[in-house]
Write a protein that holds these residues in place. Structure first.
Motif, mmCIF file in Angstrom:
data_model
loop_
_atom_site.group_PDB
_atom_site.id
_atom_site.type_symbol
_atom_site.label_atom_id
_atom_site.label_comp_id
_atom_site.label_asym_id
_atom_site.label_seq_id
_atom_site.Cartn_x
_atom_site.Cartn_y
_atom_site.Cartn_z
ATOM 1 N N MET A 11 47.191 50.939 46.120
ATOM 2 C CA MET A 11 47.057 49.719 45.271
ATOM 3 C C MET A 11 47.448 50.279 43.861
ATOM 4 S SD MET A 11 43.179 48.041 44.706
ATOM 5 C CE MET A 11 42.068 48.896 43.546
ATOM 6 N N THR A 12 48.044 49.224 42.922
ATOM 7 C CA THR A 12 48.506 49.421 42.004
ATOM 8 C C THR A 12 47.483 49.246 40.899
ATOM 9 O OG1 THR A 12 49.192 47.295 41.545
ATOM 10 C CG2 THR A 12 50.742 48.541 42.749
ATOM 11 N N GLU A 13 47.783 49.751 39.703
ATOM 12 C CA GLU A 13 47.183 49.524 38.511
ATOM 13 C C GLU A 13 46.717 48.021 38.272
ATOM 14 O OE1 GLU A 13 47.046 50.238 33.676
ATOM 15 O OE2 GLU A 13 48.368 51.447 34.866
ATOM 16 N N THR A 14 47.988 47.232 38.204
ATOM 17 C CA THR A 14 47.521 45.739 38.218
ATOM 18 C C THR A 14 46.730 45.306 39.144
ATOM 19 O OG1 THR A 14 49.981 45.538 37.173
ATOM 20 C CG2 THR A 14 48.759 43.507 38.141
ATOM 21 N N ASP A 15 46.745 45.759 40.460
ATOM 22 C CA ASP A 15 45.854 45.243 41.449
ATOM 23 C C ASP A 15 44.360 45.509 41.152
ATOM 24 O OD1 ASP A 15 47.719 44.393 43.351
ATOM 25 O OD2 ASP A 15 47.987 46.108 44.450
ATOM 26 N N SER A 16 44.282 46.600 40.180
ATOM 27 C CA SER A 16 43.018 47.230 40.079
ATOM 28 C C SER A 16 42.254 46.319 38.973
ATOM 29 C CB SER A 16 42.986 48.590 39.518
ATOM 30 O OG SER A 16 43.216 49.557 40.590
ATOM 31 N N VAL A 17 43.399 45.857 38.172
ATOM 32 C CA VAL A 17 42.914 45.007 36.893
ATOM 33 C C VAL A 17 42.589 43.442 37.472
ATOM 34 C CG1 VAL A 17 43.730 43.656 34.851
ATOM 35 C CG2 VAL A 17 44.130 46.254 35.071
ATOM 36 N N VAL A 18 43.554 43.060 38.466
ATOM 37 C CA VAL A 18 43.293 41.720 38.931
ATOM 38 C C VAL A 18 41.830 41.677 39.714
ATOM 39 C CG1 VAL A 18 43.961 40.471 41.295
ATOM 40 C CG2 VAL A 18 45.725 41.383 39.554
ATOM 41 N N GLU A 19 41.701 42.756 40.564
ATOM 42 C CA GLU A 19 40.159 42.884 41.252
ATOM 43 C C GLU A 19 39.021 42.746 40.080
ATOM 44 O OE1 GLU A 19 38.068 44.973 44.842
ATOM 45 O OE2 GLU A 19 40.073 45.502 44.350
ATOM 46 N N LYS A 20 39.132 43.774 39.173
ATOM 47 C CA LYS A 20 38.237 43.692 38.365
ATOM 48 C C LYS A 20 37.991 42.433 37.272
ATOM 49 C CE LYS A 20 36.534 46.295 34.161
ATOM 50 N NZ LYS A 20 36.816 47.236 33.299
ATOM 51 N N ILE A 21 38.966 41.786 37.150
ATOM 52 C CA ILE A 21 39.006 40.162 36.481
ATOM 53 C C ILE A 21 38.155 39.471 37.376
ATOM 54 C CG2 ILE A 21 40.282 38.299 36.029
ATOM 55 C CD1 ILE A 21 42.228 40.341 34.514
ATOM 56 N N LEU A 22 38.762 39.283 38.674
ATOM 57 C CA LEU A 22 38.195 38.204 39.665
ATOM 58 C C LEU A 22 36.681 38.512 40.022
ATOM 59 C CD1 LEU A 22 41.176 37.555 41.743
ATOM 60 C CD2 LEU A 22 40.150 35.974 40.194
ATOM 61 N N ARG A 23 36.181 39.775 40.018
ATOM 62 C CA ARG A 23 34.941 40.202 40.091
ATOM 63 C C ARG A 23 33.855 40.151 38.969
ATOM 64 N NH1 ARG A 23 34.061 42.417 45.163
ATOM 65 N NH2 ARG A 23 35.686 43.094 46.250
ATOM 66 N N THR A 24 34.584 39.955 37.745
ATOM 67 C CA THR A 24 33.904 39.816 36.562
ATOM 68 C C THR A 24 33.452 38.412 35.909
ATOM 69 O OG1 THR A 24 34.552 42.094 35.992
ATOM 70 C CG2 THR A 24 33.664 40.864 34.095
ATOM 71 N N TYR A 25 34.655 37.972 35.911
ATOM 72 C CA TYR A 25 34.313 36.501 35.302
ATOM 73 C C TYR A 25 34.209 35.375 36.227
ATOM 74 C CZ TYR A 25 36.654 39.273 31.688
ATOM 75 O OH TYR A 25 37.011 40.306 30.654
ATOM 76 N N ASP A 26 33.173 34.524 35.609
ATOM 77 C CA ASP A 26 32.810 33.446 36.331
ATOM 78 C C ASP A 26 33.247 32.155 35.785
ATOM 79 O OD1 ASP A 26 31.269 33.215 34.209
ATOM 80 O OD2 ASP A 26 29.332 33.159 35.109
ATOM 81 N N THR A 27 33.829 32.323 34.519
ATOM 82 C CA THR A 27 34.501 31.064 33.995
ATOM 83 C C THR A 27 35.981 31.518 33.622
ATOM 84 O OG1 THR A 27 32.399 30.655 32.787
ATOM 85 C CG2 THR A 27 34.244 29.734 31.861
ATOM 86 N N ILE A 28 36.962 30.463 33.709
ATOM 87 C CA ILE A 28 38.189 30.654 33.223
ATOM 88 C C ILE A 28 38.721 29.648 32.526
ATOM 89 C CG2 ILE A 28 40.588 30.824 34.432
ATOM 90 C CD1 ILE A 28 39.204 31.344 37.150
ATOM 91 N N THR A 29 39.044 29.938 31.331
ATOM 92 C CA THR A 29 39.655 29.217 30.308
ATOM 93 C C THR A 29 41.217 29.019 30.548
ATOM 94 O OG1 THR A 29 37.738 29.974 28.805
ATOM 95 C CG2 THR A 29 39.795 28.656 27.719
ATOM 96 N N VAL A 30 41.473 27.796 30.976
ATOM 97 C CA VAL A 30 42.910 27.519 31.487
ATOM 98 C C VAL A 30 43.678 26.826 30.280
ATOM 99 C CG1 VAL A 30 44.624 26.490 33.087
ATOM 100 C CG2 VAL A 30 42.097 27.533 33.730
ATOM 101 N N VAL A 31 44.667 27.633 29.512
ATOM 102 C CA VAL A 31 45.550 26.975 28.503
ATOM 103 C C VAL A 31 46.805 26.479 29.362
ATOM 104 C CG1 VAL A 31 47.018 27.678 26.792
ATOM 105 C CG2 VAL A 31 44.928 28.784 26.791
ATOM 106 N N GLY A 32 46.799 25.196 29.182
ATOM 107 C CA GLY A 32 48.137 24.424 29.615
ATOM 108 C C GLY A 32 47.514 23.715 31.119
#
Length: 140
Positions: free
Chosen positions: A1-22
């Protein structure tokens, strides 16, 4: 697992709201399909678009600064050249994570985000990562 994979998983497990620019009101665009998919899997979507009033049943805000609540995860569907300014806006709005969608990358945006302590992902698709990890939105 890469460092980016760890960050991706942390984000998807942490945030229940996504502010979508564009975010887009056009169903054929990825900037509509991706937020719609994430919404269908439990995430709340806060669309940011200067030319729409409602996207995916949600009120649209013209800029990140117009979002009237605390911004956490900012997902970006804008050209790479616009992302440094969006990164600055995300920092000013108090965001704690910045995600540039597949095909979007910027060393300057990355530096701005990381210098401000934001979690940062670039050139990755939320749908692909959500499916790979088999996750639904975390419960608030």
């Amino acid at each position: 697992m890469t460092e980016t994979d760890s960050v991706v998983e942390k984000i998807l497990r942490t945030y229940d709201t996504i502010t979508v620019v564009g975010a887009s009101a056009a169903p054929e665009k990825a900037a509509h399909r991706v937020p719609a998919h994430m919404q269908a899997h439990g995430w709340r979507i806060v669309p940011v678009n200067p030319r729409a009033d409602t996207i995916l049943g949600e009120p649209v805000f013209r800029t990140l600064a117009d979002v009237p609540e605390q911004v956490g995860l900012v997902d970006v569907f804008r050209p790479s050249g616009q992302t440094p300014d969006i990164a600055r806006q995300a920092v000013a709005a108090g965001a704690s994570a910045l995600w540039l969608q597949l095909g979007i990358a910027s060393a300057e945006a990355r530096a701005i985000a990381q210098d401000a302590g934001l979690l940062y992902v670039e050139d990755r698709c939320l749908i692909i990562e959500q499916r790979r990890l088999g996750l639904s939105a975390p419960t608030p």
